[in-house]
Design a protein around this motif. Sequence first.
Motif, mmCIF file in Angstrom:
data_model
loop_
_atom_site.group_PDB
_atom_site.id
_atom_site.type_symbol
_atom_site.label_atom_id
_atom_site.label_comp_id
_atom_site.label_asym_id
_atom_site.label_seq_id
_atom_site.Cartn_x
_atom_site.Cartn_y
_atom_site.Cartn_z
ATOM 1 N N ARG A 104 14.008 3.505 46.604
ATOM 2 C CA ARG A 104 14.461 2.115 46.545
ATOM 3 C C ARG A 104 13.436 1.206 45.871
ATOM 4 O O ARG A 104 13.788 0.136 45.382
ATOM 5 C CB ARG A 104 14.737 1.596 47.959
ATOM 6 C CG ARG A 104 15.885 2.303 48.661
ATOM 7 C CD ARG A 104 15.965 1.889 50.114
ATOM 8 N NE ARG A 104 16.199 0.462 50.245
ATOM 9 C CZ ARG A 104 17.399 -0.100 50.323
ATOM 10 N NH1 ARG A 104 18.470 0.666 50.313
ATOM 11 N NH2 ARG A 104 17.544 -1.398 50.436
ATOM 12 N N GLU A 105 12.162 1.620 45.838
ATOM 13 C CA GLU A 105 11.130 0.816 45.205
ATOM 14 C C GLU A 105 11.149 0.928 43.690
ATOM 15 O O GLU A 105 10.514 0.122 43.009
ATOM 16 C CB GLU A 105 9.749 1.226 45.736
ATOM 17 C CG GLU A 105 9.492 0.826 47.170
ATOM 18 C CD GLU A 105 9.425 -0.681 47.359
ATOM 19 O OE1 GLU A 105 8.963 -1.379 46.425
ATOM 20 O OE2 GLU A 105 9.852 -1.161 48.422
ATOM 21 N N ASP A 106 11.850 1.915 43.163
ATOM 22 C CA ASP A 106 11.943 2.043 41.714
ATOM 23 C C ASP A 106 12.693 0.839 41.141
ATOM 24 O O ASP A 106 13.746 0.461 41.661
ATOM 25 C CB ASP A 106 12.665 3.341 41.353
ATOM 26 C CG ASP A 106 12.728 3.556 39.861
ATOM 27 O OD1 ASP A 106 11.686 3.842 39.262
ATOM 28 O OD2 ASP A 106 13.837 3.433 39.295
ATOM 29 N N PRO A 107 12.173 0.184 40.088
ATOM 30 C CA PRO A 107 12.842 -1.031 39.564
ATOM 31 C C PRO A 107 14.286 -0.794 39.145
ATOM 32 O O PRO A 107 15.163 -1.606 39.438
ATOM 33 C CB PRO A 107 11.956 -1.433 38.376
ATOM 34 C CG PRO A 107 10.614 -0.835 38.670
ATOM 35 C CD PRO A 107 10.900 0.444 39.396
ATOM 36 N N ALA A 108 14.557 0.316 38.452
ATOM 37 C CA ALA A 108 15.929 0.590 38.018
ATOM 38 C C ALA A 108 16.843 0.840 39.210
ATOM 39 O O ALA A 108 17.985 0.356 39.254
ATOM 40 C CB ALA A 108 15.953 1.788 37.077
ATOM 41 N N ALA A 109 16.358 1.585 40.218
ATOM 42 C CA ALA A 109 17.171 1.834 41.409
ATOM 43 C C ALA A 109 17.385 0.547 42.199
ATOM 44 O O ALA A 109 18.468 0.317 42.747
ATOM 45 C CB ALA A 109 16.505 2.889 42.284
ATOM 46 N N ARG A 110 16.374 -0.306 42.265
ATOM 47 C CA ARG A 110 16.531 -1.567 42.981
ATOM 48 C C ARG A 110 17.582 -2.448 42.316
ATOM 49 O O ARG A 110 18.402 -3.071 42.996
ATOM 50 C CB ARG A 110 15.187 -2.290 43.020
ATOM 51 C CG ARG A 110 15.172 -3.532 43.886
ATOM 52 C CD ARG A 110 13.833 -4.237 43.770
ATOM 53 N NE ARG A 110 12.734 -3.350 44.079
ATOM 54 C CZ ARG A 110 11.465 -3.689 43.922
ATOM 55 N NH1 ARG A 110 11.141 -4.883 43.436
ATOM 56 N NH2 ARG A 110 10.508 -2.829 44.242
ATOM 57 N N MET A 111 17.588 -2.477 40.989
ATOM 58 C CA MET A 111 18.590 -3.269 40.286
ATOM 59 C C MET A 111 19.989 -2.697 40.488
ATOM 60 O O MET A 111 20.966 -3.435 40.687
ATOM 61 C CB MET A 111 18.245 -3.329 38.796
ATOM 62 C CG MET A 111 19.166 -4.218 37.972
ATOM 63 S SD MET A 111 18.668 -4.231 36.233
ATOM 64 C CE MET A 111 17.003 -4.886 36.381
ATOM 65 N N ALA A 112 20.094 -1.357 40.450
ATOM 66 C CA ALA A 112 21.401 -0.729 40.639
ATOM 67 C C ALA A 112 21.927 -0.960 42.055
ATOM 68 O O ALA A 112 23.123 -1.207 42.250
ATOM 69 C CB ALA A 112 21.307 0.768 40.349
ATOM 70 N N LEU A 113 21.050 -0.912 43.047
ATOM 71 C CA LEU A 113 21.475 -1.183 44.420
ATOM 72 C C LEU A 113 21.886 -2.642 44.599
ATOM 73 O O LEU A 113 22.837 -2.940 45.332
ATOM 74 C CB LEU A 113 20.349 -0.832 45.392
ATOM 75 C CG LEU A 113 20.077 0.660 45.619
ATOM 76 C CD1 LEU A 113 18.831 0.846 46.472
ATOM 77 C CD2 LEU A 113 21.268 1.320 46.297
ATOM 78 N N ALA A 114 21.184 -3.560 43.935
ATOM 79 C CA ALA A 114 21.539 -4.974 44.048
ATOM 80 C C ALA A 114 22.905 -5.251 43.434
ATOM 81 O O ALA A 114 23.668 -6.078 43.934
ATOM 82 C CB ALA A 114 20.473 -5.832 43.375
ATOM 83 N N MET A 115 23.236 -4.547 42.344
ATOM 84 C CA MET A 115 24.536 -4.746 41.707
ATOM 85 C C MET A 115 25.675 -4.150 42.515
ATOM 86 O O MET A 115 26.824 -4.550 42.352
ATOM 87 C CB MET A 115 24.526 -4.140 40.312
ATOM 88 C CG MET A 115 23.577 -4.834 39.350
ATOM 89 S SD MET A 115 23.559 -4.061 37.725
ATOM 90 C CE MET A 115 25.252 -4.338 37.215
ATOM 91 N N ARG A 116 25.365 -3.196 43.407
ATOM 92 C CA ARG A 116 26.411 -2.562 44.212
ATOM 93 C C ARG A 116 26.550 -3.189 45.587
ATOM 94 O O ARG A 116 27.256 -2.654 46.430
ATOM 95 C CB ARG A 116 26.118 -1.072 44.370
ATOM 96 C CG ARG A 116 26.198 -0.321 43.065
ATOM 97 C CD ARG A 116 26.201 1.168 43.273
ATOM 98 N NE ARG A 116 26.346 1.886 42.014
ATOM 99 C CZ ARG A 116 26.552 3.183 41.918
ATOM 100 N NH1 ARG A 116 26.627 3.912 43.014
ATOM 101 N NH2 ARG A 116 26.668 3.771 40.747
ATOM 102 N N GLN A 117 25.868 -4.315 45.820
ATOM 103 C CA GLN A 117 26.024 -4.980 47.100
ATOM 104 C C GLN A 117 27.437 -5.544 47.230
ATOM 105 O O GLN A 117 28.017 -6.030 46.253
ATOM 106 C CB GLN A 117 25.002 -6.121 47.245
ATOM 107 C CG GLN A 117 23.573 -5.636 47.314
ATOM 108 C CD GLN A 117 23.319 -4.839 48.566
ATOM 109 O OE1 GLN A 117 23.952 -5.064 49.583
ATOM 110 N NE2 GLN A 117 22.389 -3.903 48.486
ATOM 111 N N PRO A 118 28.047 -5.520 48.418
ATOM 112 C CA PRO A 118 29.396 -6.056 48.581
ATOM 113 C C PRO A 118 29.420 -7.554 48.345
ATOM 114 O O PRO A 118 28.500 -8.281 48.743
ATOM 115 C CB PRO A 118 29.741 -5.717 50.034
ATOM 116 C CG PRO A 118 28.442 -5.524 50.709
ATOM 117 C CD PRO A 118 27.503 -4.987 49.682
#
Length: 450
Positions: free
Chosen positions: A404-418
């Motif tokens: 989750r600390e990876d910048p790309a993964a953090r951005m992808a998780l933020a875009m998938r928030q409900p």
Amino acid sequence: MPSSRTGRPPVQRAARRPVVPRSPRENPLRTLHTRARRSWDRPLTAYYVILGGSALITVLGLVMVYSASQITALQMSLPGSYFFRKQLLAAVIGTVLLLVASRMPVKLHRALAYPILAGAVFLMALVQVPGIGVAVNGNQNWIALGGSFQIQPSEFGKLALVLWGADLLARKQDKRLLAQWKHMLVPLVPATFMLLGLIMLGGDMGTAIILTAILFGLLWLAGAPTRLFVGVLSVAALIGAVLIRTSPNRMARLACLGATEPQSGPVDCWQAVHGIYALASGGIFGSGLGASVEKWGQLPEAHTDFIFAVTGEELGLVGTLSVLALFAALGYAGIRVAGRTEDPFVRYAAGGVTTWITAQAVINVGAVLGLLPIAGVPLPLFSYGGSALLPTMFAIGLLIAFTREDPAARMALAMRQPRFGRKRGGGSQRPRRWNTMRRRAPVARSSGER
């Protein structure tokens, strides 16, 4: 217009279309490999592999613990689901630890390194106090908590070594001290030997092997020179050889390698041979869930160290290969997390956790297959034992936090928030546009509106 010999006007023929060269037929295997590689390179692939793989191993382990422990529980005049309920309770607590660890920032994990190490050393020393430490199967590495609950502090020593060793090496790398062999070995190697000494006081050779593997994994990630690495490995191998040579029990386990009869000369190889019998009788698809024969008193430790043998008997080669594939995917995802980060602590900690889980799985499966001596280590996330399950699930939470600390993964998780944009009346608002820098037109308000 010129006429033909027959006196009729010539027929106008349509112009030929240009021949378009056909593209060579693509190789389906190469196409599948390209798609798989693209899917693996996505930012959240490691996140989902670690989360899903660990969850599948834990759930399948609960099923196999329930199947393999029923007869043992009934022989002890206990309910058939006794061990399963204890393992389920440990899995629930471990899930909470996993979620907490996955949400903790990296700085907090580093801050917990020294308290966890101090607590593990204190509990491991407390095991040797008469009246507090409890001996199980000849190894005094347990502390009774009351009733039927016990704790094995050496399991938490693995987690302590990973966190503390990663923090130590990361701080030394920031100060550019790892180029000197003294700073690379001290105090990492002496502290590890202290933990190994506390473990070996209780006679637990298997856990000592896992801690040694974690030490070598950390040194390898730190870039230890080959001669230094070989030197430490030689010292550890010499100490291990002395410990094995001076123990008749360990020498007997070594003599059971490749045994095909329960009584191989003066050595009793009952457990090793019946583990092979269980795997051989399973075939390709197994005898069916709950239909194991070896668990009816023939195979010792069927729900702990030799649960992989019961899995092979009941689920067959397909079931065992599925378990191995899940561990392989989990290990590969951990290597990816360690290899793609720029944070030295994350690299060392992720590599240490991956070494821990992979080495323990290899030693357990190798012992069941008769390729390695029986070390008495459980299969991570799979075998029965809450003391082993809790720190392992916390370590899985560490890997998830690192992904989750990876910048790309953090951005992808933020875009998938409900998005909570739906009205209560059933209508929906316009979706918010995140990819624009234009200002919205001001909304006209009445004079009385604020």
